[in-house]
Scaffold this motif. Structure first.
Motif, short mmCIF file in Angstrom:
data_model
loop_
_atom_site.label_atom_id
_atom_site.label_comp_id
_atom_site.label_asym_id
_atom_site.label_seq_id
_atom_site.Cartn_x
_atom_site.Cartn_y
_atom_site.Cartn_z
N VAL A 194 0.78 -1.24 0.23
CA VAL A 194 0.05 0.00 0.22
C VAL A 194 0.98 1.26 0.02
CG1 VAL A 194 -1.89 -1.26 1.08
CG2 VAL A 194 -0.22 0.12 2.52
N CYS A 195 2.17 1.11 0.15
CA CYS A 195 2.99 2.26 0.15
C CYS A 195 4.56 1.87 -0.43
CB CYS A 195 3.03 2.94 1.42
SG CYS A 195 3.77 1.91 2.82
N GLY A 196 5.32 2.96 -0.76
CA GLY A 196 6.59 2.31 -1.23
C GLY A 196 7.37 3.74 -0.78
N HIS A 197 8.71 3.53 -0.71
CA HIS A 197 9.54 4.63 -0.23
C HIS A 197 11.14 4.60 -0.94
CE1 HIS A 197 10.17 8.12 2.63
NE2 HIS A 197 11.52 7.85 2.44
N PHE A 198 11.35 5.45 -1.63
CA PHE A 198 12.63 5.59 -2.09
C PHE A 198 13.61 6.45 -1.27
CE2 PHE A 198 10.34 3.59 -5.29
CZ PHE A 198 11.03 2.98 -6.29
N GLY A 199 14.35 5.89 -0.27
CA GLY A 199 15.43 6.68 0.49
C GLY A 199 16.73 6.60 0.31
N GLY A 200 17.43 7.38 1.11
CA GLY A 200 18.89 6.82 1.07
C GLY A 200 19.76 7.60 2.03
N GLY A 201 21.00 8.36 1.71
CA GLY A 201 21.22 8.69 0.43
C GLY A 201 20.36 9.75 -0.37
N THR A 202 20.51 10.16 -1.53
CA THR A 202 19.57 10.95 -1.96
C THR A 202 18.99 10.23 -3.51
OG1 THR A 202 21.05 12.61 -1.21
CG2 THR A 202 19.49 13.25 -3.08
N PRO A 203 18.06 9.60 -3.42
CA PRO A 203 17.41 9.17 -4.75
C PRO A 203 17.38 10.07 -5.66
CG PRO A 203 16.16 8.56 -2.87
CD PRO A 203 17.05 9.47 -2.45
N SER A 204 17.15 11.23 -5.62
CA SER A 204 17.29 12.12 -6.82
C SER A 204 18.70 12.49 -7.49
CB SER A 204 16.81 13.69 -6.43
OG SER A 204 17.37 14.37 -5.44
N ALA A 205 19.91 11.88 -6.83
CA ALA A 205 21.21 12.05 -7.21
C ALA A 205 21.39 10.94 -8.30
CB ALA A 205 22.08 11.69 -6.09
N ILE A 206 20.58 10.18 -8.66
CA ILE A 206 20.99 9.34 -9.77
C ILE A 206 19.76 9.70 -10.83
CG2 ILE A 206 21.59 7.35 -8.39
CD1 ILE A 206 18.76 5.93 -8.79
N ASP A 207 20.04 8.98 -12.04
CA ASP A 207 19.28 9.29 -13.09
C ASP A 207 17.86 8.90 -12.83
OD1 ASP A 207 19.14 9.98 -16.34
OD2 ASP A 207 18.03 8.05 -15.89
N ALA A 208 17.06 9.77 -13.30
CA ALA A 208 15.49 9.35 -12.85
C ALA A 208 14.95 8.21 -13.58
CB ALA A 208 14.56 10.91 -13.18
N GLU A 209 15.27 8.16 -14.75
CA GLU A 209 14.48 6.91 -15.40
C GLU A 209 15.27 5.74 -14.85
OE1 GLU A 209 12.41 6.38 -17.55
OE2 GLU A 209 12.16 8.67 -18.36
N ASP A 210 16.27 5.75 -14.36
CA ASP A 210 17.09 4.53 -13.73
C ASP A 210 16.23 3.98 -12.59
OD1 ASP A 210 19.07 4.24 -15.60
OD2 ASP A 210 20.61 4.94 -14.18
N LEU A 211 15.79 5.10 -11.52
CA LEU A 211 14.96 4.87 -10.56
C LEU A 211 13.62 4.62 -10.77
CD1 LEU A 211 15.02 6.87 -7.18
CD2 LEU A 211 12.73 6.54 -8.41
N ILE A 212 12.93 5.09 -11.74
CA ILE A 212 11.64 4.62 -12.28
C ILE A 212 11.73 3.09 -12.63
CG2 ILE A 212 9.73 4.84 -13.90
CD1 ILE A 212 9.87 6.97 -11.49
N SER A 213 12.90 2.71 -13.33
CA SER A 213 12.97 1.28 -13.70
C SER A 213 12.76 0.23 -12.65
CB SER A 213 14.24 1.02 -14.64
OG SER A 213 15.36 1.18 -13.73
N ILE A 214 13.35 0.82 -11.43
CA ILE A 214 13.25 0.14 -10.18
C ILE A 214 11.63 0.12 -9.86
CG2 ILE A 214 13.72 -0.32 -7.80
CD1 ILE A 214 15.83 -0.94 -9.82
N LYS A 215 10.99 1.20 -9.86
CA LYS A 215 9.48 1.17 -9.45
C LYS A 215 8.81 0.34 -10.33
CE LYS A 215 5.66 3.95 -8.69
NZ LYS A 215 4.88 3.09 -9.56
N ARG A 216 9.01 0.20 -11.65
CA ARG A 216 8.21 -0.70 -12.51
C ARG A 216 8.53 -2.07 -12.34
NH1 ARG A 216 10.35 3.12 -16.94
NH2 ARG A 216 8.57 4.63 -17.15
N LEU A 217 9.62 -2.34 -12.05
CA LEU A 217 10.13 -3.65 -11.67
C LEU A 217 9.24 -4.20 -10.41
CD1 LEU A 217 11.89 -6.23 -11.97
CD2 LEU A 217 13.49 -5.13 -10.63
N ILE A 218 9.38 -3.43 -9.40
CA ILE A 218 8.54 -3.72 -8.25
C ILE A 218 7.24 -3.92 -8.63
CG2 ILE A 218 7.93 -2.98 -5.92
CD1 ILE A 218 10.49 -1.58 -5.69
N ASP A 219 6.53 -3.04 -9.20
CA ASP A 219 5.06 -3.19 -9.85
C ASP A 219 4.72 -4.31 -10.60
OD1 ASP A 219 4.54 -0.75 -8.74
OD2 ASP A 219 4.70 0.60 -10.48
N SER A 220 5.86 -4.82 -11.44
CA SER A 220 5.38 -5.95 -12.10
C SER A 220 5.62 -7.27 -11.31
CB SER A 220 6.68 -5.91 -13.42
OG SER A 220 7.67 -6.14 -12.78
#
Length: 415
Positions: free
Chosen positions: A61-87
């Motif tokens: 029901v929730c997800g959290h990308f933390g760190g560190g600084t998630p915005s320090a990496i390429d945004a598409e790379d981060l979204i690819s991880i979210k899509r993987l989790i969704d799938s």
């Protein structure tokens, strides 16, 4: 019987454009880091969970990308991880998914990518709008960067965003804190997390303090006054206090906090270096050392450094240890979960805390008092049981200090 159990996930991104002086987390500078290798390891870990069916029976029901600084990496790379989790996982269609960002690495392009990728909540590490406070704690951004980040949030259409604010900084005044809180609320933030600064060992800030390079620490009476100011200002501006550090507009309390901390707590799984999990009555965490984490992953093994199946007593302890931080712990949930009244287990603790004036029974809930809020960590520790009592910092802690930093501050301390 067949309804999936609500759960949350956390993804650790250990990279930062710069490491703040007070930070004791498992992080490293993004410049020169092998980010692609880490993202491959992270993807492999998530697939390992999915292939083994470990997350069956849970709806996220929730997800959290933390760190560190998630915005320090390429945004598409981060979204690819979210899509993987969704799938791979059963993720609720209305799941609250948060990403932590830093003002100097958060751009309009990244915000747009996050929004299109299904991120619906932003958490900005503001800490202060005062440049002197930011310099004292070693933050790389300045107040102007914060204003730019807020503008990006609004332009991208995020109506659910949170700001982190730190107070109790050496040299900080109450007036400065009031100004920070007022400016934070004026941004339209739906949520504010306000933390007292902790100067912890093995950080650059601790070395600077030892070298005499910081203003004097505030005393207890000054810190207590600041605690009161935080509540006074934010409650007056329409925020609800729902935890020791958290304030939210109505309807915007963090789902992640509710799942992971508010009693009765739910399961959550952590992916990535140093992340913690609580799943199916087991508490475990991944290696804090990045090389060890990646080594285990690419060898086809779980990167788990510590694992423990919680006993019934530990689970009852956990109910209160975490629940107390959110100030109201229901008896009914405890009885339903464990089949016993909490007084039969923690009667002596309740009596002691009540006598101290830090915890009281309000209806059918145990509630932390105003005095108890000042000593919230100690109130929590009162419910520790067994081997957890008096236990020191987890031994796999990895400092992010460099040898050069240690030598530099040692030289300044002796000069």
């Amino acid at each position: 019987m067949w309804t999936p159990s609500p759960a949350g996930y956390y993804v650790h991104i250990p990279f930062c454009t710069a490491i703040c002086d007070y930070c004791g987390f498992s992080v490293q500078r993004s410049k020169g880091a092998h980010i692609a290798r880490y993202m491959e390891a992270l993807s492999t870990e998530i697939r390992r969970y999915a292939d083994a069916g470990r997350l069956n029976g849970h709806r996220f029901v929730c997800g959290h990308f933390g760190g560190g600084t998630p915005s320090a990496i390429d945004a598409e790379d981060l979204i690819s991880i979210k899509r993987l989790i969704d799938s791979c996982c059963d993720v609720s269609s209305d799941a609250e998914v948060t990403i932590e960002v830093n003002p100097i690495s958060f751009t309009s392009d990244k915000a747009e990518t996050y929004a299109k990728g299904g991120i619906n909540r932003i958490s900005i590490g503001v800490q202060s709008f005062d440049d002197q406070v930011l310099r004292t704690i070693g933050r790389p951004h300045r107040a102007g960067d914060v204003e730019d980040a807020i503008e990006v949030v609004h332009q991208a259409g995020f109506d659910n965003f949170s700001l982190d604010v730190i107070y109790g900084v050496p040299g900080q005044t109450v007036d400065c804190l009031r100004e920070d809180l007022t400016r934070a609320a004026a941004t339209g933030a739906s949520h504010l997390s306000c933390f007292r600064l902790e100067i912890i060992p093995f950080t650059a800030l601790k070395l600077r303090e030892g070298a005499g390079l910081l203003p004097s620490r505030l005393d207890e009476s000054q810190l207590n006054e600041m605690d009161d100011v935080v509540r006074e200002v934010l409650l007056g501006l329409g925020y609800e206090e729902y935890g020791a550090f958290n304030f939210a507009k109505h309807g915007y309390r963090s789902v992640h906090n509710r799942v992971a901390f508010v009693a009765p707590q739910c399961d959550y799984v952590g992916f990535g270096v140093s992340s913690y999990s609580f799943m199916n009555g087991h508490i475990y965490c991944n290696h804090a050392d990045l090389l060890n984490y990646e080594k285990e992953i690419f060898a086809g093994r779980d990167p788990i450094a510590l694992a423990h199946q919680a006993t019934s007593m530990e689970l009852m302890s956990r109910y209160f240890v975490l629940g107390v931080k959110f100030q109201r712990v229901p008896r009914a949930g405890f009885i339903e979960r464990f089949g016993v009244e909490p007084e039969e287990i923690f009667g002596r603790v309740f009596d002691e805390l009540s006598d101290l004036g830090v915890l009281k029974l309000d209806g059918d809930d145990y509630v932390v008092t105003g005095k108890g809020r000042r000593y919230i960590n100690n109130v929590c520790k009162s419910f520790y049981v067994g081997d957890n009592r008096g236990k020191i910092q987890y031994p796999q802690f990895v400092s992010n200090l460099s040898v050069e930093q240690v030598l530099s501050y040692a030289k300044k301390a002796s000069s």
